[in-house]
Design an enzyme around this catalytic site. Sequence first.
Site, PDB file in Angstrom:
ATOM      1  N   LYS A   1     -23.125 104.981-137.643  1.00 48.26           N
ATOM      2  CA  LYS A   1     -24.016 104.391-136.977  1.00 48.26           C
ATOM      3  C   LYS A   1     -24.581 103.292-137.815  1.00 48.26           C
ATOM      4  O   LYS A   1     -24.686 103.245-138.974  1.00 48.26           O
ATOM      5  CB  LYS A   1     -25.417 105.425-136.699  1.00 48.26           C
ATOM      6  CG  LYS A   1     -26.426 104.801-136.083  1.00 48.26           C
ATOM      7  CD  LYS A   1     -27.507 105.913-135.779  1.00 48.26           C
ATOM      8  CE  LYS A   1     -28.491 105.188-134.658  1.00 48.26           C
ATOM      9  NZ  LYS A   1     -29.486 106.551-134.283  1.00 48.26           N
TER      10      LYS A   1
ATOM     11  N   SER B   1     -30.933 106.790-129.164  1.00 54.42           N
ATOM     12  CA  SER B   1     -30.246 105.434-129.771  1.00 54.42           C
ATOM     13  C   SER B   1     -29.049 105.657-130.446  1.00 54.42           C
ATOM     14  O   SER B   1     -28.552 104.680-130.432  1.00 54.42           O
ATOM     15  CB  SER B   1     -31.403 104.999-130.889  1.00 54.42           C
ATOM     16  OG  SER B   1     -31.238 105.924-132.115  1.00 54.42           O
TER      17      SER B   1
ATOM     18  N   SER C   1     -32.841 111.039-130.820  1.00 52.72           N
ATOM     19  CA  SER C   1     -31.480 110.086-130.711  1.00 52.72           C
ATOM     20  C   SER C   1     -30.371 110.576-131.099  1.00 52.72           C
ATOM     21  O   SER C   1     -29.307 110.046-130.871  1.00 52.72           O
ATOM     22  CB  SER C   1     -32.004 108.958-131.673  1.00 52.72           C
ATOM     23  OG  SER C   1     -32.658 108.017-130.937  1.00 52.72           O
TER      24      SER C   1
HETATM   25  N1  GLN Z   1     -36.245 107.544-127.848  1.00 53.36           N
HETATM   26  C1  GLN Z   1     -37.160 107.580-128.623  1.00 53.36           C
HETATM   27  C2  GLN Z   1     -37.606 106.225-129.245  1.00 53.36           C
HETATM   28  O1  GLN Z   1     -37.476 105.395-128.483  1.00 53.36           O
HETATM   29  C3  GLN Z   1     -36.283 108.326-130.094  1.00 53.36           C
HETATM   30  C4  GLN Z   1     -35.609 107.534-130.808  1.00 53.36           C
HETATM   31  C5  GLN Z   1     -34.758 107.929-132.005  1.00 53.36           C
HETATM   32  O2  GLN Z   1     -34.628 109.198-132.001  1.00 53.36           O
HETATM   33  N2  GLN Z   1     -34.368 107.159-132.781  1.00 53.36           N
HETATM   34  O3  GLN Z   1     -38.541 106.104-130.296  1.00 53.36           O
END
Ligand code: GLN
Length: 490
Positions: A76, A153, A177
């Site tokens: 990532k 994400s 995410s």
């Molecule tokens: N969808 C959540 C956010 O936008 C979680 C994102 C994440 O876990 N990095 O904050």
Amino acid sequence: MINLTLTEALAKLRAREITATDLTRAYLDRIEKFGAELNCYITVTAERALADAAESDRRYAAGNPRPLEGIPIGMKDLFATKGVRTTAASKMLENFIPEYESAVSQRLADAGCVMLGKVNLDEFAMGGMSKTSFFGTPVNPYQRDKKLTAGGSSGGSTAAVAGGLALCATGTDTGGSIRFPSSITGLVGMKPTYGVCSRYGCIAFASSLDHPGPIARSASDAALMLSAMAGCEPRESTSAARADDIAKSLAEPLAPLPLSGIKIGIVKEFNDVEVSNDVKTAQQKHIENLRAGGAEIIEVSIPHILNALAVYYIIAPAEASSNLARYDGMRYGLRVPGSDLIDTYKKTRAAGFGDEVKRRLIIGTAVLSSESYDAYFMQAARVRRLIDDGWRAAFEKCDFIICPSSASTAIPIDSQMTPLDGYALDLFTVAMNLSGLPAASVPAALAVNGLPLGLQVVGRRFDDKRVLQLAKHIEQFANLDNRPTVIMGE
Ligand code: GLN
């Protein structure tokens, strides 16, 4: 070759039936063929991957392979990689080449993994569909003509692994995410206990909530990968002392958990949340199956759990506004010169951050301001504590909790959504981050529309291994065929 699981590939590499070079080449070919369509890589490091694979082959020949020798992985693009561009999918870091290596990527390299490249994500990991990436949105390999989301994400990670453009990949999970994108791409994604995988060198979003973790094609694969990623990191203050033991315990082959005597909780408050029929049916089937296997199923209550979203969307932006203050155009990242220092800050941050990141920074700055601090930030911190009390009480009654990972299967990337609709995607996942609990999403069923969906197994802190062992039951019962060529049709 790309249909092999990590476990299978390792066996073949060790038996010298395949070489690391062939395996790496097979993945690089696949990236060549589908990389643009799935948009899952931001940077491909083909040359370096082939050099690393050659080193792996030398080690196999010499009889001294490391635990994951020759396994091609996607990283990532939130993990700093020395000498390799690390963008966080932001224009702010479009040309950032770190001088240092993250703890997680270093551990994976030390275990013999071959990094294929840096995979796409939401900008600074803020989002649920990878639509906030400066580099475009990854596409779900399932029914790809429909251009469905691979989630976010860690959407580049899931698109790459499901599509066969990486054998497994790292993810990070601040509010879901890893688990949400894994759920809708038919993969196993695990958010370990907070502190088990170090955040050192992982670009910060919300430090008390950020969890690195593995994304793989099976529970056994996730266990092996986590075993390599986990470990106590002296350079990071929130790294867990027990991380080394967990890493060790996951290195052995993962056996399904003996079910007799195990108590599994179902969260009462989640029963009132609207989910698709497929999710309900899948959960029901698996519960019956686990009960038939000898587990006791009970209902538990976590009274404030449905407030977790509201709490998260105060705490996460607050921490983000502080963490992202460093992008001021002075030391690294983008700089847009202005008439004076303040003007340079303004121009740089206006040009470097996308809309969603700006929205979070504004919310975060607002809730930390002296007028709002007590009413928002402190109140959220108090409710976070109440949610934690709820988990604690629940885990006095049961060993694990099972719940949905997502309310539905993957939706089209271009679905019209307000920011609040997007935030609601995390309903089933954020509460585990607030308390740092280990939680894995595991493929549970194919819905009537032919798309996969996952269920979550949540455990007590540091019960990471048993979480994956229980997940293995669900995986075996669901028996989903998630081989990349089956998913992609070629
Ligand atoms: N969808 C959540 C956010 O936008 C979680 C994102 C994440 O876990 N990095 O904050």
